[in-house]
Write a protein that holds these residues in place. Structure first.
Motif, PDB file in Angstrom:
ATOM      1  N   THR A  42       0.853  -1.184   0.000  1.00 13.80           N
ATOM      2  CA  THR A  42       0.000   0.000   0.000  1.00 13.80           C
ATOM      3  C   THR A  42       0.895   1.242   0.000  1.00 13.80           C
ATOM      4  O   THR A  42       2.082   1.174   0.364  1.00 13.80           O
ATOM      5  N   GLU A  43       0.319   2.365  -0.370  1.00 15.82           N
ATOM      6  CA  GLU A  43       1.072   3.605  -0.348  1.00 15.82           C
ATOM      7  C   GLU A  43       1.526   3.935   1.075  1.00 15.82           C
ATOM      8  O   GLU A  43       2.656   4.395   1.287  1.00 15.82           O
ATOM      9  N   ALA A  44       0.667   3.692   2.051  1.00 15.31           N
ATOM     10  CA  ALA A  44       1.026   3.972   3.445  1.00 15.31           C
ATOM     11  C   ALA A  44       2.214   3.120   3.893  1.00 15.31           C
ATOM     12  O   ALA A  44       3.115   3.616   4.588  1.00 15.31           O
ATOM     13  N   ASP A  62      15.010   8.825  -4.807  1.00 13.07           N
ATOM     14  CA  ASP A  62      14.724  10.071  -5.507  1.00 13.07           C
ATOM     15  C   ASP A  62      13.298   9.938  -6.035  1.00 13.07           C
ATOM     16  O   ASP A  62      13.072   9.402  -7.120  1.00 13.07           O
ATOM     17  N   ALA A  63      12.334  10.367  -5.228  1.00 14.83           N
ATOM     18  CA  ALA A  63      10.917  10.197  -5.564  1.00 14.83           C
ATOM     19  C   ALA A  63      10.562  10.934  -6.847  1.00 14.83           C
ATOM     20  O   ALA A  63       9.755  10.441  -7.643  1.00 14.83           O
ATOM     21  N   GLU A  64      11.138  12.105  -7.071  1.00 16.25           N
ATOM     22  CA  GLU A  64      10.832  12.880  -8.280  1.00 16.25           C
ATOM     23  C   GLU A  64      11.282  12.147  -9.548  1.00 16.25           C
ATOM     24  O   GLU A  64      10.624  12.208 -10.575  1.00 16.25           O
ATOM     25  N   ALA A  65      12.422  11.467  -9.462  1.00 10.21           N
ATOM     26  CA  ALA A  65      12.938  10.707 -10.612  1.00 10.21           C
ATOM     27  C   ALA A  65      12.412   9.279 -10.627  1.00 10.21           C
ATOM     28  O   ALA A  65      12.714   8.518 -11.557  1.00 10.21           O
ATOM     29  N   ASP A  66      11.624   8.891  -9.608  1.00 10.31           N
ATOM     30  CA  ASP A  66      11.081   7.540  -9.494  1.00 10.31           C
ATOM     31  C   ASP A  66      12.197   6.494  -9.498  1.00 10.31           C
ATOM     32  O   ASP A  66      12.179   5.544 -10.270  1.00 10.31           O
ATOM     33  N   ARG A  67      13.165   6.676  -8.602  1.00  8.16           N
ATOM     34  CA  ARG A  67      14.269   5.738  -8.477  1.00  8.16           C
ATOM     35  C   ARG A  67      14.561   5.476  -7.002  1.00  8.16           C
ATOM     36  O   ARG A  67      14.654   6.397  -6.183  1.00  8.16           O
ATOM     37  N   GLY A 114      -0.232  11.384  -7.067  1.00 10.69           N
ATOM     38  CA  GLY A 114      -0.638  10.409  -8.075  1.00 10.69           C
ATOM     39  C   GLY A 114       0.422   9.390  -8.449  1.00 10.69           C
ATOM     40  O   GLY A 114       0.146   8.459  -9.212  1.00 10.69           O
ATOM     41  N   ALA A 115       1.640   9.519  -7.924  1.00 10.33           N
ATOM     42  CA  ALA A 115       2.734   8.631  -8.318  1.00 10.33           C
ATOM     43  C   ALA A 115       2.473   7.177  -7.922  1.00 10.33           C
ATOM     44  O   ALA A 115       2.767   6.257  -8.699  1.00 10.33           O
ATOM     45  N   PHE A 116       1.929   6.959  -6.738  1.00 10.86           N
ATOM     46  CA  PHE A 116       1.700   5.578  -6.304  1.00 10.86           C
ATOM     47  C   PHE A 116       0.640   4.907  -7.170  1.00 10.86           C
ATOM     48  O   PHE A 116       0.840   3.786  -7.649  1.00 10.86           O
ATOM     49  N   LEU A 144      -8.270   1.885  -6.622  1.00 12.48           N
ATOM     50  CA  LEU A 144      -7.189   2.827  -6.316  1.00 12.48           C
ATOM     51  C   LEU A 144      -7.650   3.808  -5.272  1.00 12.48           C
ATOM     52  O   LEU A 144      -8.820   4.167  -5.211  1.00 12.48           O
ATOM     53  N   SER A 145      -6.712   4.271  -4.468  1.00  9.71           N
ATOM     54  CA  SER A 145      -7.055   5.227  -3.416  1.00  9.71           C
ATOM     55  C   SER A 145      -7.346   6.593  -3.969  1.00  9.71           C
ATOM     56  O   SER A 145      -7.043   6.942  -5.035  1.00  9.71           O
TER      57      SER A 145
END
Length: 145
Positions: A42-44, A62-67, A114-116, A144-145
């Motif tokens: 889950t996202e949590a 790096d959450a912005e780069a999704d890595r 919205g990334a998750f 989806l949440s």
């Protein structure tokens, strides 16, 4: 008093790579997590585990780069604890290893909006394509949440 959770170990065990260039995307972490535990994070669970693992230097993110990737310390802990263990060995090996690191440090950490949900959609799309190619059962989309 904060304690390490089973999902902290699950997230840690689902991250691979050695740096931003070969780190896992969130959809790949979801795929690995499902493979090793037959469930989707889950996202949590993810957003609670990441800052804890960052604080002890086991992962980079790096959450912005999704890595997301294991640091040298994280790779060493994983190799040491998973030696001679199979795919599901993390369940017995990693939670106690995290517990030996002391109390986890909680901090605010979040994903881009919205990334998750996007990562879940990417993972499910790939899973459906793989199952279709293999002639396996269909995959239902979770709400989806």
């Amino acid at each position: 008093m904060a304690t390490w959770t089973w999902s902290d170990a699950w997230v840690f065990s689902s991250i691979k790579g050695t740096g931003p260039d070969d780190g896992y995307r969130l959809s790949e972490i979801l795929m690995t997590a499902d493979t090793i535990n037959h469930a989707v994070l889950t996202e949590a669970e993810f957003t609670r585990a990441v800052p804890r693992l960052l604080a002890v230097g086991l992962i980079g993110a790096d959450a912005e780069a999704d890595r997301y990737w294991l640091t040298e310390t994280g790779r060493a802990l994983y190799r040491q604890r998973m030696k001679r263990r199979g795919l599901f060995g993390w369940m017995d090996a990693i939670p106690p290893a995290l517990g030996r690191l002391g109390e986890p440090q909680d901090s605010a950490w979040s994903l881009p909006a919205g990334a998750f949900d996007q990562a879940v959609r990417e993972y499910l799309k790939q899973a459906k394509q793989t199952l279709k190619r293999l002639g396996g059962p269909t995959v239902q989309d979770p709400p989806l949440s």
